[in-house]
Design a protein around this motif. Structure first.
Motif, PDB file in Angstrom:
ATOM      1  N   SER A 195      28.187  35.220  26.638  1.00 40.28           N
ATOM      2  CA  SER A 195      28.371  35.291  28.246  1.00 40.28           C
ATOM      3  C   SER A 195      29.686  34.622  28.786  1.00 40.28           C
ATOM      4  CB  SER A 195      27.198  34.393  28.743  1.00 40.28           C
ATOM      5  OG  SER A 195      25.824  35.095  28.260  1.00 40.28           O
ATOM      6  N   LEU A 196      30.077  33.889  28.086  1.00 42.69           N
ATOM      7  CA  LEU A 196      31.059  32.738  28.425  1.00 42.69           C
ATOM      8  C   LEU A 196      32.379  33.664  28.221  1.00 42.69           C
ATOM      9  CD1 LEU A 196      32.246  30.374  29.663  1.00 42.69           C
ATOM     10  CD2 LEU A 196      32.095  29.233  27.370  1.00 42.69           C
ATOM     11  N   LYS A 197      32.472  34.207  27.086  1.00 45.16           N
ATOM     12  CA  LYS A 197      33.406  35.192  26.497  1.00 45.16           C
ATOM     13  C   LYS A 197      33.934  35.994  27.600  1.00 45.16           C
ATOM     14  CE  LYS A 197      35.457  37.738  22.774  1.00 45.16           C
ATOM     15  NZ  LYS A 197      35.133  38.467  21.291  1.00 45.16           N
ATOM     16  N   LEU A 198      32.608  36.839  27.901  1.00 45.34           N
ATOM     17  CA  LEU A 198      32.886  38.130  28.998  1.00 45.34           C
ATOM     18  C   LEU A 198      33.041  37.571  30.321  1.00 45.34           C
ATOM     19  CD1 LEU A 198      32.247  41.119  29.290  1.00 45.34           C
ATOM     20  CD2 LEU A 198      30.179  40.348  30.369  1.00 45.34           C
ATOM     21  N   PHE A 199      32.810  36.251  30.742  1.00 45.23           N
ATOM     22  CA  PHE A 199      33.156  35.838  31.927  1.00 45.23           C
ATOM     23  C   PHE A 199      34.629  35.573  32.209  1.00 45.23           C
ATOM     24  CE2 PHE A 199      33.209  31.721  34.527  1.00 45.23           C
ATOM     25  CZ  PHE A 199      33.113  32.433  35.785  1.00 45.23           C
ATOM     26  N   ARG A 200      34.950  34.882  31.015  1.00 44.38           N
ATOM     27  CA  ARG A 200      36.486  34.494  31.029  1.00 44.38           C
ATOM     28  C   ARG A 200      37.331  35.730  30.793  1.00 44.38           C
ATOM     29  NH1 ARG A 200      35.994  29.358  26.716  1.00 44.38           N
ATOM     30  NH2 ARG A 200      35.518  28.029  28.346  1.00 44.38           N
ATOM     31  N   LYS A 201      36.802  36.803  30.302  1.00 42.87           N
ATOM     32  CA  LYS A 201      37.727  38.057  29.839  1.00 42.87           C
ATOM     33  C   LYS A 201      37.683  38.801  31.194  1.00 42.87           C
ATOM     34  CE  LYS A 201      38.027  42.388  27.087  1.00 42.87           C
ATOM     35  NZ  LYS A 201      37.089  42.845  26.083  1.00 42.87           N
ATOM     36  N   ALA A 202      36.537  38.751  32.094  1.00 46.92           N
ATOM     37  CA  ALA A 202      36.610  39.248  33.438  1.00 46.92           C
ATOM     38  C   ALA A 202      37.587  38.475  34.352  1.00 46.92           C
ATOM     39  CB  ALA A 202      35.239  39.247  34.075  1.00 46.92           C
ATOM     40  N   GLY A 203      38.060  37.296  34.028  1.00 51.61           N
ATOM     41  CA  GLY A 203      39.052  36.520  34.942  1.00 51.61           C
ATOM     42  C   GLY A 203      38.156  35.671  35.769  1.00 51.61           C
ATOM     43  N   GLY A 204      36.810  35.181  35.353  1.00 48.03           N
ATOM     44  CA  GLY A 204      36.020  34.404  35.956  1.00 48.03           C
ATOM     45  C   GLY A 204      36.484  32.945  35.831  1.00 48.03           C
ATOM     46  N   LYS A 205      36.554  32.250  37.046  1.00 47.52           N
ATOM     47  CA  LYS A 205      36.893  30.668  37.126  1.00 47.52           C
ATOM     48  C   LYS A 205      35.507  29.833  37.199  1.00 47.52           C
ATOM     49  CE  LYS A 205      41.552  31.886  38.398  1.00 47.52           C
ATOM     50  NZ  LYS A 205      42.496  31.379  39.593  1.00 47.52           N
ATOM     51  N   GLU A 206      35.731  28.664  37.261  1.00 51.21           N
ATOM     52  CA  GLU A 206      34.470  27.757  37.555  1.00 51.21           C
ATOM     53  C   GLU A 206      33.757  28.104  38.867  1.00 51.21           C
ATOM     54  OE1 GLU A 206      33.881  23.131  37.845  1.00 51.21           O
ATOM     55  OE2 GLU A 206      34.354  23.691  35.844  1.00 51.21           O
ATOM     56  N   GLU A 207      34.301  28.262  39.884  1.00 45.82           N
ATOM     57  CA  GLU A 207      33.901  28.550  41.237  1.00 45.82           C
ATOM     58  C   GLU A 207      33.281  29.863  41.550  1.00 45.82           C
ATOM     59  OE1 GLU A 207      38.642  29.334  41.690  1.00 45.82           O
ATOM     60  OE2 GLU A 207      37.377  27.931  40.535  1.00 45.82           O
ATOM     61  N   ASP A 208      33.496  30.602  40.362  1.00 47.51           N
ATOM     62  CA  ASP A 208      32.730  32.071  40.393  1.00 47.51           C
ATOM     63  C   ASP A 208      31.209  32.151  39.904  1.00 47.51           C
ATOM     64  OD1 ASP A 208      34.913  33.620  41.376  1.00 47.51           O
ATOM     65  OD2 ASP A 208      35.902  33.268  39.594  1.00 47.51           O
ATOM     66  N   LEU A 209      30.828  30.871  39.363  1.00 46.61           N
ATOM     67  CA  LEU A 209      29.535  30.361  38.894  1.00 46.61           C
ATOM     68  C   LEU A 209      28.625  29.755  39.950  1.00 46.61           C
ATOM     69  CD1 LEU A 209      30.506  28.815  35.434  1.00 46.61           C
ATOM     70  CD2 LEU A 209      29.417  31.223  35.841  1.00 46.61           C
TER      71      LEU A 209
END
Length: 215
Positions: A195-209
């Motif tokens: 989950s974390l790997k995909l989130f980061r690959k998508a450009g996700g930042k902490e505020e997107d959670l």
């Protein structure tokens, strides 16, 4: 964070404190207990909430009380009184559908996205390999509905969904995301690497959670 974990209060094999202890061992900042709603009677639910509240006070990390409800043809099986005692509600479609009926699945998801008691859609798309994949326009419609109603989508390490492009679209539109192991035993709690790997690959930042203010 790991917002999708189960205990002996539904179909898991660990106690609530076991899940919290494993989350602490893995140095998570946030854990949610989210047992299946259909295992509860009123008395059992009160005991569930009481235990979570007790161990929340004793833990060094943030512990949230959640539940995993079912999206049924006539709506999500959570009532107002139950939702009011929880920090969040995950709604998941646990259904068997014939191949080619992705449209039925999406209608269930849309029902949940319009339910004010729901916060998160669980393991979105885990049935697509069996029933077929919807088109891009249909997926965008789902994301737009989530945006309009302030709902989040779970990135599930158990089912490895949703797909990367879906997560990217959520981030672009400001639709919140959560990370979940869908643990059914304590040793699985915090296994959110995919989950974390995909989130980061998508450009996700902490505020997107969702619940980023608690991290």
């Amino acid at each position: 964070m790991d917002l999708h974990t189960h205990t002996v209060f539904s179909d898991g094999i660990g106690q609530i404190y076991d899940n919290i202890a494993e989350a602490e061992r893995r140095m998570l900042k946030l854990i949610g207990i989210s047992d299946h709603i259909h295992y509860f009677t009123p008395g059992r639910f009160s005991a569930y909430i009481s235990q979570i509240e007790r161990f929340k006070k004793e833990s060094g990390i943030t512990v949230l009380a959640g539940i995993e409800a079912n999206i049924l043809a006539d709506g999500v099986d959570v009532d107002d009184a139950t939702a009011e005692r929880l920090d969040y509600v995950i709604a998941s479609a646990h259904v068997w559908l014939e191949p080619g009926r992705a449209d039925v699945y999406l209608e269930l998801i849309k029902t949940a996205l319009q339910d004010e008691r729901v916060d998160v859609i669980g393991h979105f798309g885990n049935v697509f390999p069996y029933i077929g994949y919807p088109g891009e326009e249909e997926l965008i419609e789902v994301i737009e509905l989530a945006e309009a109603n302030g709902k989040a989508f779970e990135i599930s390490s158990r089912y490895k969904v949703p797909e990367l492009d879906f997560v990217k679209s959520c981030i672009r539109r400001g639709v919140k995301l959560t990370l979940g192991s869908d643990a059914h035993m304590p040793k699985e709690v915090g296994r959110i690497g995919w989950s974390l790997k995909l989130f980061r690959k998508a450009g996700g930042k902490e505020e997107d959670l969702l619940f980023s203010e608690l991290l």
